[in-house]
Every structure is written in structure tokens, then in C-alpha cells.
Design a protein around this motif. Structure first.
Motif: not given
Length: 287
Positions: A211-217, A246-253, A268-279
Motif C-alpha cells: 500500500e505504500l507510496s512513501i519513500p522506504a529504505l 534496499i541496503l544489505l550490510m556485510p555480516d554483522s548479525g 561499531p563500523d557497520i552500525f555507524q553505516e546503518v545510522v548514517t544511511a538512516t539519517r
């Protein structure tokens, strides 16, 4: 800056929240709101989540992290000391809790620091795991939600019930799970399963994402041991928005190399990338 409080749920139980706003906000413009939803056996103060919310707020957002009213964590904010509530935490109640928080924001029931105004018609939402599942449903349910990010989200909760759980519900009315972090045995009542089945069209993310028409990551780790990254691929494929990634990160649980408690100075580096991408996603589509 962080302010804490609670708003009542539809059952008049507390929905505890923390509201993060920039320490200095001189533009005079209302802040877009971002809601943060924790996952199953989770809570708003888990691990690095508070620090992530604070970082997002510094980019010019009012970030409200909430505990679902039936998540089992009481005034301690970090201990599962209300297992009677946890046992009946339905997806319907979680979704209604989001609506209660949005209504409280719109009706000025949440106190603001002097000089802070919120744009409650422009709300972003980010959820982790089961919270990501609910975030998808909320994005379809509530028109105020204009932007979506999921972290390690479940696509279809009705595909996750094991045959053992279903058998327990049929025979005893309750099943038990173990909290791997605390060792607690945690009950889950039959009503949780019944609610998900009976209200699947409203609650299942894989249905509501259509149903979504809004931006979705959709963000996920390729090495997620709890929810496979194919769940993110399914959400992405079913999403009808023209602005989706869709953003698939390296193995990070399941939690992007973070754990509870978190007391590090840096993510942790991967989590920082996730937060940055979200921001950056919210900056692109909410500001």
C-alpha cells in the motif's frame, strides 16, 4: 536533549518514551518527527539504540523512542519485570500504540522544551526486527507517516510461528520462549497468535507494504542469524513506492555488531553505516 515520559495506551497502560531533540535549534522551523520502534524482547533503551536516536536528533529531528505498552519492561526501563503483559503483546496493540503516540504528539500531550516546535504532519518511522514489521504496518495505517526505514525487519510474522509453538497454544493456551540474553523463560499466550491470524490483512508487513507510496529504505545484514536478509528482499519486492531502496550490510548479525549493554565511545563500523544511511534517508525525504 532528552525528555522522558509516558502517554496512555488504548488500555490506559503507559507507553514510555524518550524524546530526543537537538541541543541547539535556532532555525525557528518546526522539527520533523521520527518514531523509533524496538523489536521483540526489546526496549527503547537497548544497547546503542539511545545513542543512535540522539545522533539522528542532532541532524534536525525530534526522535521519539517508545516502549510498547505490553513489551514487558516496566519503570526499570531495562528489565523484563512485567511478563504478564509480555505474554499478551499482540501486533494489534503494538500498532495501536503507535497511533496513540501520534495522537499525543498532534494533540500536544507531550511536553516540549521551550522554543521547540514539532511538525506532526511530517513523521518518519524506523523500526528494528518486529518493530520494523510494525513500522511498515504503521506507515500504511497512519497518514502522518511520510517516510520509512526498517532495520532487520520481519516481513511476515505469521510465517515465523513454529509447529511447536502452535501445538503449545492448541494444547495449553501458552508457549514459552527463552530470552537468550537474560535466560528468562518468557510466556507467549495464544491470543498473540490468534490476533496475528485474524488481523493479518492489517498487521502483516508483507501485505501492508503493497500500500505504500512513501519513500522506504530496507536495511539488513547478510549475516543476520535471527531474521534472514531474504525478508528485506521480500519487503522491497512487494513495496509499491517509486522511491525505495534496499541496503544489505556485510555480516554483522541481527543488531549490526551491537549488543546490550553498550558503553562504547564509538559505534561499531557497520552500525555507524546503518545510522548514517538512516539519517541521510530522513534528511532527503523529511526535511
Amino acid at each position: 536533549m532528552k525528555q522522558s515520559g509516558f502517554v496512555p495506551s488504548s488500555e490506559n497502560l503507559p507507553i514510555y518514551y524518550d524524546l530526543y531533540t537537538p541541543d541547539e535549534w535556532s532555525s525557528g522551523q518546526p522539527l520533523p518527527v521520527v518514531l523509533f520502534l524496538h523489536g521483540f524482547k526489546g526496549f527503547k533503551d537497548w544497547g546503542a539504540f539511545p545513542d543512535a536516536c540522539a545522533e539522528l536528533s542532532r541532524a534536525g529531528f525530534a526522535v521519539l523512542a517508545m516502549n510498547f505498552s505490553l513489551n514487558g519492561v516496566g519503570e526499570s526501563m531495562t528489565e523484563f519485570d512485567q511478563l504478564d503483559r509480555f505474554a499478551r503483546e499482540t501486533l494489534s496493540q503494538d500498532l495501536d500504540d503507535v497511533g496513540s503516540v501520534i495522537a499525543a504528539l498532534k494533540n500536544s500531550k507531550i511536553e516540549m522544551s521551550e522554543g521547540i516546535q514539532l511538525d506532526t504532519d511530517v513523521i518518519g518511522i524506523v523500526g528494528h526486527s518486529r518493530g520494523g514489521h510494525t513500522a511498515v504496518a504503521a506507515a500504511a495505517e497512519y497518514p502522518e507517516v511520510k517516510c520509512l526505514v526498517t532495520w532487520s525487519a520481519v516481513a511476515d510474522y505469521n510465517a515465523r510461528w513454529s509447529s511447536e509453538m502452535v501445538s503449545d497454544w492448541e494444547e495449553k493456551g501458552v508457549t514459552e520462549i527463552i530470552n537468550g540474553r537474560t535466560g528468562q523463560i518468557m510466556p507467549v499466550k495464544k491470543i498473540v497468535h490468534e490476533d496475528a491470524l485474524e488481523n493479518a490483512d492489517r498487521l502483516m508487513a508483507v501485505k501492508r507494504v503493497e500500500e505504500l507510496s512513501i519513500p522506504a529504505l530496507f536495511v539488513h545484514s547478510r549475516g543476520d542469524e535471527a531474521v534472514p536478509y531474504s525478508e528485506a528482499e521480500k519487503l522491497y519486492e512487494h513495496c509499491t513506492s517509486e522511491q525505495k531502496e534496499i541496503l544489505l550490510m556485510p555480516d554483522s548479525g541481527h543488531t549490526f555488531d551491537t549488543s546490550h549493554p553498550f558503553d562504547g565511545e564509538d559505534f561499531p563500523d557497520i552500525f555507524q553505516e546503518v545510522v548514517t544511511a538512516t539519517r541521510e534517508w530522513f534528511q532527503n525525504y523529511l526535511q
